[in-house]
Design a protein around this motif. Structure first.
Motif, mmCIF file in Angstrom:
data_model
loop_
_atom_site.group_PDB
_atom_site.id
_atom_site.type_symbol
_atom_site.label_atom_id
_atom_site.label_comp_id
_atom_site.label_asym_id
_atom_site.label_seq_id
_atom_site.Cartn_x
_atom_site.Cartn_y
_atom_site.Cartn_z
ATOM 1 N N GLU A 80 0.822 -1.212 0.000
ATOM 2 C CA GLU A 80 0.000 0.000 0.000
ATOM 3 C C GLU A 80 0.855 1.261 0.000
ATOM 4 N N SER A 81 1.925 1.248 0.782
ATOM 5 C CA SER A 81 2.777 2.435 0.839
ATOM 6 C C SER A 81 3.553 2.618 -0.461
ATOM 7 N N ARG A 82 4.014 1.518 -1.069
ATOM 8 C CA ARG A 82 4.760 1.641 -2.331
ATOM 9 C C ARG A 82 3.854 2.106 -3.461
ATOM 10 N N GLU A 83 2.618 1.617 -3.462
ATOM 11 C CA GLU A 83 1.657 2.081 -4.465
ATOM 12 C C GLU A 83 1.365 3.567 -4.302
ATOM 13 N N SER A 84 1.264 4.023 -3.051
ATOM 14 C CA SER A 84 0.999 5.435 -2.795
ATOM 15 C C SER A 84 2.142 6.304 -3.308
ATOM 16 N N VAL A 85 3.372 5.862 -3.060
ATOM 17 C CA VAL A 85 4.535 6.619 -3.523
ATOM 18 C C VAL A 85 4.622 6.592 -5.048
ATOM 19 N N ALA A 86 4.385 5.436 -5.646
ATOM 20 C CA ALA A 86 4.442 5.333 -7.108
ATOM 21 C C ALA A 86 3.402 6.243 -7.759
ATOM 22 N N GLU A 87 2.213 6.302 -7.173
ATOM 23 C CA GLU A 87 1.172 7.186 -7.705
ATOM 24 C C GLU A 87 1.573 8.655 -7.583
ATOM 25 N N ALA A 88 2.192 9.004 -6.460
ATOM 26 C CA ALA A 88 2.642 10.382 -6.258
ATOM 27 C C ALA A 88 3.725 10.750 -7.275
ATOM 28 N N LEU A 89 4.648 9.822 -7.519
ATOM 29 C CA LEU A 89 5.702 10.074 -8.501
ATOM 30 C C LEU A 89 5.115 10.224 -9.905
ATOM 31 N N ALA A 90 4.177 9.359 -10.236
ATOM 32 C CA ALA A 90 3.563 9.406 -11.565
ATOM 33 C C ALA A 90 2.781 10.698 -11.778
ATOM 34 N N ALA A 91 2.191 11.217 -10.706
ATOM 35 C CA ALA A 91 1.394 12.446 -10.817
ATOM 36 C C ALA A 91 2.260 13.695 -10.886
ATOM 37 N N HIS A 92 3.571 13.537 -10.658
ATOM 38 C CA HIS A 92 4.462 14.709 -10.653
ATOM 39 C C HIS A 92 5.637 14.530 -11.613
ATOM 40 N N THR A 93 5.400 13.833 -12.708
ATOM 41 C CA THR A 93 6.482 13.578 -13.665
ATOM 42 C C THR A 93 7.005 14.866 -14.302
ATOM 43 N N ASP A 94 6.155 15.873 -14.417
ATOM 44 C CA ASP A 94 6.581 17.130 -15.044
ATOM 45 C C ASP A 94 6.882 18.217 -14.025
ATOM 46 N N ALA A 95 6.859 17.858 -12.761
ATOM 47 C CA ALA A 95 7.096 18.844 -11.697
ATOM 48 C C ALA A 95 8.581 18.943 -11.389
ATOM 49 N N ALA A 96 8.955 19.990 -10.669
ATOM 50 C CA ALA A 96 10.338 20.139 -10.225
ATOM 51 C C ALA A 96 10.680 19.038 -9.234
ATOM 52 N N ALA A 97 11.970 18.733 -9.121
ATOM 53 C CA ALA A 97 12.408 17.636 -8.269
ATOM 54 C C ALA A 97 11.968 17.836 -6.821
ATOM 55 N N ILE A 101 9.697 15.197 -4.762
ATOM 56 C CA ILE A 101 10.172 14.579 -3.525
ATOM 57 C C ILE A 101 9.181 14.815 -2.396
ATOM 58 N N ASP A 102 8.714 16.053 -2.269
ATOM 59 C CA ASP A 102 7.752 16.362 -1.206
ATOM 60 C C ASP A 102 6.494 15.513 -1.332
ATOM 61 N N ALA A 103 5.997 15.370 -2.563
ATOM 62 C CA ALA A 103 4.776 14.591 -2.784
ATOM 63 C C ALA A 103 4.991 13.124 -2.443
ATOM 64 N N ALA A 104 6.147 12.574 -2.843
ATOM 65 C CA ALA A 104 6.428 11.160 -2.582
ATOM 66 C C ALA A 104 6.607 10.900 -1.084
ATOM 67 N N VAL A 105 7.329 11.791 -0.409
ATOM 68 C CA VAL A 105 7.544 11.640 1.028
ATOM 69 C C VAL A 105 6.227 11.742 1.784
ATOM 70 N N ARG A 106 5.419 12.713 1.395
ATOM 71 C CA ARG A 106 4.122 12.894 2.056
ATOM 72 C C ARG A 106 3.248 11.656 1.858
ATOM 73 N N ALA A 107 3.256 11.104 0.652
ATOM 74 C CA ALA A 107 2.451 9.911 0.370
ATOM 75 C C ALA A 107 2.906 8.736 1.231
ATOM 76 N N TYR A 108 4.213 8.604 1.406
ATOM 77 C CA TYR A 108 4.739 7.502 2.216
ATOM 78 C C TYR A 108 4.356 7.665 3.682
ATOM 79 N N ILE A 109 4.534 8.874 4.190
ATOM 80 C CA ILE A 109 4.219 9.111 5.598
ATOM 81 C C ILE A 109 2.729 8.914 5.855
ATOM 82 N N GLU A 110 1.908 9.423 4.954
ATOM 83 C CA GLU A 110 0.465 9.281 5.121
ATOM 84 C C GLU A 110 0.064 7.811 5.124
ATOM 85 N N SER A 111 0.715 7.013 4.290
ATOM 86 C CA SER A 111 0.338 5.606 4.164
ATOM 87 C C SER A 111 0.799 4.771 5.344
ATOM 88 N N ILE A 112 2.048 4.967 5.757
ATOM 89 C CA ILE A 112 2.615 4.057 6.754
ATOM 90 C C ILE A 112 2.741 4.667 8.147
#
Length: 210
Positions: A80-97, A101-112
């Protein structure tokens, strides 16, 4: 794990398969509670059954023992946590690094991390729980390493970070992130999520930019 095939059968007006799924879910929920509260090493099937309000016979119809329950819980939390991070990364492919990173970290913390039991079981109790659990833990850590290395390589292609070998760096990041998330999850009161995200962002950027 021994499960009977009961397709089409009914019990008390409810399909047997549904009752089995509900029963299994109760054991998983109770395992999460007991492993986090007592520690895996100090837990027992009896304590799990008591928390679930079910019998040991019913437990062994679903699981071969505490280890198989722990493995299923761990796989579920990690997936569940890896899926959340993967979704966050996919949703920010055109965003600044930094934004990615903030989106992926937030998704991980929220999940786990929101549920202290999940953080405790997946980040602490699985460590040293036995050879089979340790082998699975290392497999999942490699999967995380591949996911993070791929994200870093994408950022390097866009010129946002230097190119390089990110596999070992990703493993270092995983250790740092998990330590911080476990500490944050168990804190009372918890520091603001934005503060934790900023700290971990600096750690990650430092690791991949070095």
């Amino acid at each position: 794990m021994s499960q009977e095939t009961n397709t089409g059968r009914m019990y008390a007006g409810q399909p047997v398969e549904d009752r089995q799924r509900q029963r299994r879910a109760r054991f998983l929920e109770s395992g999460l509670t007991v492993f986090a509260r007592d520690g895996y090493a100090n837990s027992s099937v009896g304590a799990i059954c008591k928390d679930a309000g079910l019998s040991s016979r019913q437990f062994y119809e679903e699981f071969t023992g505490r280890e198989s329950l722990l493995l299923e819980l761990y796989e579920q939390i990690d997936r569940e946590s890896r899926e959340s991070v993967a979704e966050a990364l996919a949703a920010h492919t055109d965003a600044a690094a930094v934004e990615t990173i903030d989106a992926a970290v937030r998704a991980y913390i929220e999940s786990i991390g929101r549920d202290p039991r999940k953080a405790r079981v997946a980040l602490v109790e699985v460590v040293g729980a036995g050879p089979k659990v340790e082998k699975f833990r290392l497999e999942l850590r490699r999967a995380w390493g591949s996911l993070l290395a791929g994200a870093a390589e994408d950022a390097a292609l866009h010129g946002e970070i230097p190119s390089g070998d990110y596999e070992m760096r990703s493993l270092a990041i995983i250790g740092a992130v998990n330590y911080v998330v476990d500490a944050w999850s168990g804190s009372d009161p918890r520091p603001p999520l934005t503060d934790v995200t900023q700290v971990l962002r600096r750690v990650i950027i430092g690791a991949v930019s070095a």
